[in-house]
Design a protein around this motif. Structure first.
Motif, mmCIF file in Angstrom:
data_model
loop_
_atom_site.group_PDB
_atom_site.id
_atom_site.type_symbol
_atom_site.label_atom_id
_atom_site.label_comp_id
_atom_site.label_asym_id
_atom_site.label_seq_id
_atom_site.Cartn_x
_atom_site.Cartn_y
_atom_site.Cartn_z
ATOM 1 N N HIS A 115 0.795 -1.231 0.000
ATOM 2 C CA HIS A 115 0.000 0.000 0.000
ATOM 3 C C HIS A 115 0.824 1.277 0.000
ATOM 4 O O HIS A 115 0.340 2.316 -0.448
ATOM 5 C CB HIS A 115 -0.961 -0.014 1.189
ATOM 6 C CG HIS A 115 -1.957 -1.125 1.127
ATOM 7 N ND1 HIS A 115 -3.068 -1.085 0.310
ATOM 8 C CD2 HIS A 115 -1.982 -2.338 1.735
ATOM 9 C CE1 HIS A 115 -3.743 -2.214 0.441
ATOM 10 N NE2 HIS A 115 -3.106 -2.986 1.293
ATOM 11 N N ASN A 116 2.045 1.210 0.491
ATOM 12 C CA ASN A 116 2.885 2.409 0.501
ATOM 13 C C ASN A 116 3.940 2.379 -0.595
ATOM 14 O O ASN A 116 4.180 3.395 -1.259
ATOM 15 C CB ASN A 116 3.555 2.578 1.863
ATOM 16 C CG ASN A 116 2.556 2.871 2.975
ATOM 17 O OD1 ASN A 116 1.836 1.979 3.410
ATOM 18 N ND2 ASN A 116 2.494 4.111 3.427
ATOM 19 N N ASP A 117 4.552 1.221 -0.787
ATOM 20 C CA ASP A 117 5.589 1.098 -1.812
ATOM 21 C C ASP A 117 5.041 0.628 -3.153
ATOM 22 O O ASP A 117 5.779 0.519 -4.122
ATOM 23 C CB ASP A 117 6.682 0.133 -1.343
ATOM 24 C CG ASP A 117 7.445 0.662 -0.148
ATOM 25 O OD1 ASP A 117 7.404 1.896 0.085
ATOM 26 O OD2 ASP A 117 8.075 -0.145 0.562
ATOM 27 N N ARG A 118 3.752 0.319 -3.199
ATOM 28 C CA ARG A 118 3.072 -0.095 -4.441
ATOM 29 C C ARG A 118 3.701 -1.347 -5.063
ATOM 30 O O ARG A 118 3.786 -1.475 -6.277
ATOM 31 C CB ARG A 118 3.071 1.049 -5.470
ATOM 32 C CG ARG A 118 2.480 2.356 -4.946
ATOM 33 C CD ARG A 118 1.068 2.167 -4.474
ATOM 34 N NE ARG A 118 0.483 3.411 -3.966
ATOM 35 C CZ ARG A 118 -0.650 3.487 -3.284
ATOM 36 N NH1 ARG A 118 -1.322 2.376 -3.006
ATOM 37 N NH2 ARG A 118 -1.116 4.645 -2.857
ATOM 38 N N GLN A 119 4.109 -2.270 -4.220
ATOM 39 C CA GLN A 119 4.600 -3.553 -4.710
ATOM 40 C C GLN A 119 3.436 -4.541 -4.769
ATOM 41 O O GLN A 119 2.669 -4.654 -3.816
ATOM 42 C CB GLN A 119 5.698 -4.100 -3.791
ATOM 43 C CG GLN A 119 6.929 -3.223 -3.694
ATOM 44 C CD GLN A 119 8.001 -3.851 -2.839
ATOM 45 O OE1 GLN A 119 8.289 -5.043 -2.958
ATOM 46 N NE2 GLN A 119 8.614 -3.048 -1.965
ATOM 47 N N ARG A 120 3.321 -5.261 -5.852
ATOM 48 C CA ARG A 120 2.189 -6.165 -6.017
ATOM 49 C C ARG A 120 2.347 -7.453 -5.195
ATOM 50 O O ARG A 120 1.376 -8.009 -4.704
ATOM 51 C CB ARG A 120 2.012 -6.519 -7.498
ATOM 52 C CG ARG A 120 1.564 -5.328 -8.343
ATOM 53 C CD ARG A 120 1.454 -5.727 -9.819
ATOM 54 N NE ARG A 120 0.490 -6.797 -10.021
ATOM 55 C CZ ARG A 120 -0.811 -6.610 -10.199
ATOM 56 N NH1 ARG A 120 -1.305 -5.381 -10.190
ATOM 57 N NH2 ARG A 120 -1.618 -7.636 -10.396
ATOM 58 N N LEU A 121 3.567 -7.928 -5.089
ATOM 59 C CA LEU A 121 3.849 -9.170 -4.361
ATOM 60 C C LEU A 121 2.950 -10.318 -4.815
ATOM 61 O O LEU A 121 2.342 -11.028 -4.004
ATOM 62 C CB LEU A 121 3.724 -8.952 -2.854
ATOM 63 C CG LEU A 121 4.699 -7.956 -2.211
ATOM 64 C CD1 LEU A 121 4.555 -7.950 -0.694
ATOM 65 C CD2 LEU A 121 6.149 -8.248 -2.601
ATOM 66 N N ASP A 122 2.855 -10.487 -6.126
ATOM 67 C CA ASP A 122 2.076 -11.598 -6.657
ATOM 68 C C ASP A 122 2.895 -12.525 -7.548
ATOM 69 O O ASP A 122 2.360 -13.477 -8.097
ATOM 70 C CB ASP A 122 0.849 -11.079 -7.410
ATOM 71 C CG ASP A 122 1.212 -10.136 -8.556
ATOM 72 O OD1 ASP A 122 2.413 -9.824 -8.726
ATOM 73 O OD2 ASP A 122 0.289 -9.700 -9.271
ATOM 74 N N LYS A 123 4.201 -12.250 -7.681
ATOM 75 C CA LYS A 123 5.101 -13.095 -8.471
ATOM 76 C C LYS A 123 6.197 -13.635 -7.554
ATOM 77 O O LYS A 123 6.719 -12.914 -6.700
ATOM 78 C CB LYS A 123 5.748 -12.312 -9.606
ATOM 79 C CG LYS A 123 4.756 -11.632 -10.544
ATOM 80 C CD LYS A 123 3.994 -12.655 -11.351
ATOM 81 C CE LYS A 123 3.147 -11.924 -12.408
ATOM 82 N NZ LYS A 123 1.835 -12.471 -12.567
ATOM 83 N N PRO A 124 6.576 -14.914 -7.739
ATOM 84 C CA PRO A 124 7.599 -15.512 -6.873
ATOM 85 C C PRO A 124 8.887 -14.698 -6.783
ATOM 86 O O PRO A 124 9.429 -14.522 -5.680
ATOM 87 C CB PRO A 124 7.843 -16.873 -7.522
ATOM 88 C CG PRO A 124 6.544 -17.204 -8.180
ATOM 89 C CD PRO A 124 6.030 -15.899 -8.697
ATOM 90 N N ALA A 125 9.370 -14.177 -7.905
ATOM 91 C CA ALA A 125 10.626 -13.417 -7.887
ATOM 92 C C ALA A 125 10.487 -12.147 -7.057
ATOM 93 O O ALA A 125 11.403 -11.784 -6.298
ATOM 94 C CB ALA A 125 11.052 -13.076 -9.308
#
Length: 216
Positions: A126-136
Motif C-alpha cells: 500500500h505504501n511502496d506499491r509492490q504487487r507481491l504476486d510473483k515468486p521473484a
C-alpha cells in the motif's frame, strides 16, 4: 464483489473503555442483530478450549481498509482479556492475487516470521506499491527484509501451507464473509465496518458479541 465497499473509519482508538460504551448502547437498542452484526444460521465449529471465546479477523493484504484497520486492531488485541483467543485468517475470494497473499501469510507463519513481517507486507503493497504476486518479487522483498526469500517461496508451494490456505477459504465461506476486514466471533456471529457503521464501531460490536458468547 463487495470487497472494497467498506467505509473509512475514525482514527480514534477504541481502548479499554470500549466494552463499557458498547454494552449500554446494546441495552438501549444501539446494537441490533441483522443490522450491526449477523448471527450464523449454522454455527461454525471452534477449536478453542472451554471458557475461551474465539475472535477471527478476516483480511486481505491487498485491501486498503484492512491496511488502515491494522493499527487499531493491533492495539485492541494487546488489550484483549485472557479468555479471548484471537487469530487472523486471510481470505481468498478468487485465486489471484488472494491465493498468493494467503500463502505468503502462512509461509511466514511456518517460518516464525509473521509477527515481524505482517505489517511490512501491508506497507510494501500500500505504501511502496509492490504487487507481491510473483515468486521473484516476493523472494526479493523477503530477502531485502532479512527473511530467506527462497524459503518463503518454497513453503508457499508446500502441502502444509496449501492445506492451511484451503482451510482458511472454507472458514470464510462458512462465516459467509463477502468483504474485509470482518470479525468472526465464536463461530456464531460476524460483523464488519459496513455492518457496524465504521471500523471503530466494529470493535465495539465485536466486544458486545464476545460478552454475549460468554453467556451462552
Amino acid at each position: 464483489m463487495k470487497l472494497m465497499q467498506r467505509r473509512d473509519f475514525s482514527a480514534t482508538l477504541v481502548g479499554a473503555g470500549a466494552l463499557a460504551l458498547g454494552l449500554p448502547a446494546a441495552a438501549q437498542g444501539g446494537i441490533v442483530e441483522g443490522t450491526h452484526y449477523v448471527r450464523l444460521g449454522q454455527p461454525v465449529p471452534v477449536t478453542v478450549p472451554a471458557g475461551k471465546v474465539e475472535v477471527v479477523e478476516f483480511f486481505w493484504y491487498g485491501c486498503p481498509h484492512c491496511n488502515a484497520f491494522e493499527p487499531m486492531l493491533e492495539a485492541w488485541v494487546k488489550k484483549m482479556p485472557d479468555f479471548v483467543a484471537f487469530r487472523r485468517v486471510p481470505v481468498q475470494f478468487r485465486e489471484e492475487p488472494f491465493g498468493t497473499h494467503q500463502r505468503i501469510f502462512y509461509a511466514l507463519e511456518a517460518m516464525g516470521r509473521l509477527e515481524t513481517m505482517h505489517r511490512k507486507v501491508f506497507f510494501a503493497i500500500h505504501n511502496d506499491r509492490q504487487r507481491l504476486d510473483k515468486p521473484a518479487d516476493i523472494a526479493a522483498f523477503m530477502t531485502k527484509n532479512g527473511v530467506d526469500g527462497a524459503k518463503v517461496v518454497e513453503l508457499m508451494g508446500s502441502f502444509a501451507v496449501q492445506t492451511k490456505a484451503r482451510q482458511a477459504k472454507q472458514l470464510a465461506e462458512a462465516y459467509k464473509i463477502d468483504g474485509v476486514p470482518a470479525l468472526g466471533i465464536q463461530g456464531r456471529f460476524y460483523t464488519s465496518g459496513s455492518l457496524a457503521g465504521g471500523q471503530d464501531r466494529m470493535v465495539l460490536v465485536a466486544e458486545y458479541l464476545i460478552q454475549a458468547s460468554r453467556k451462552v
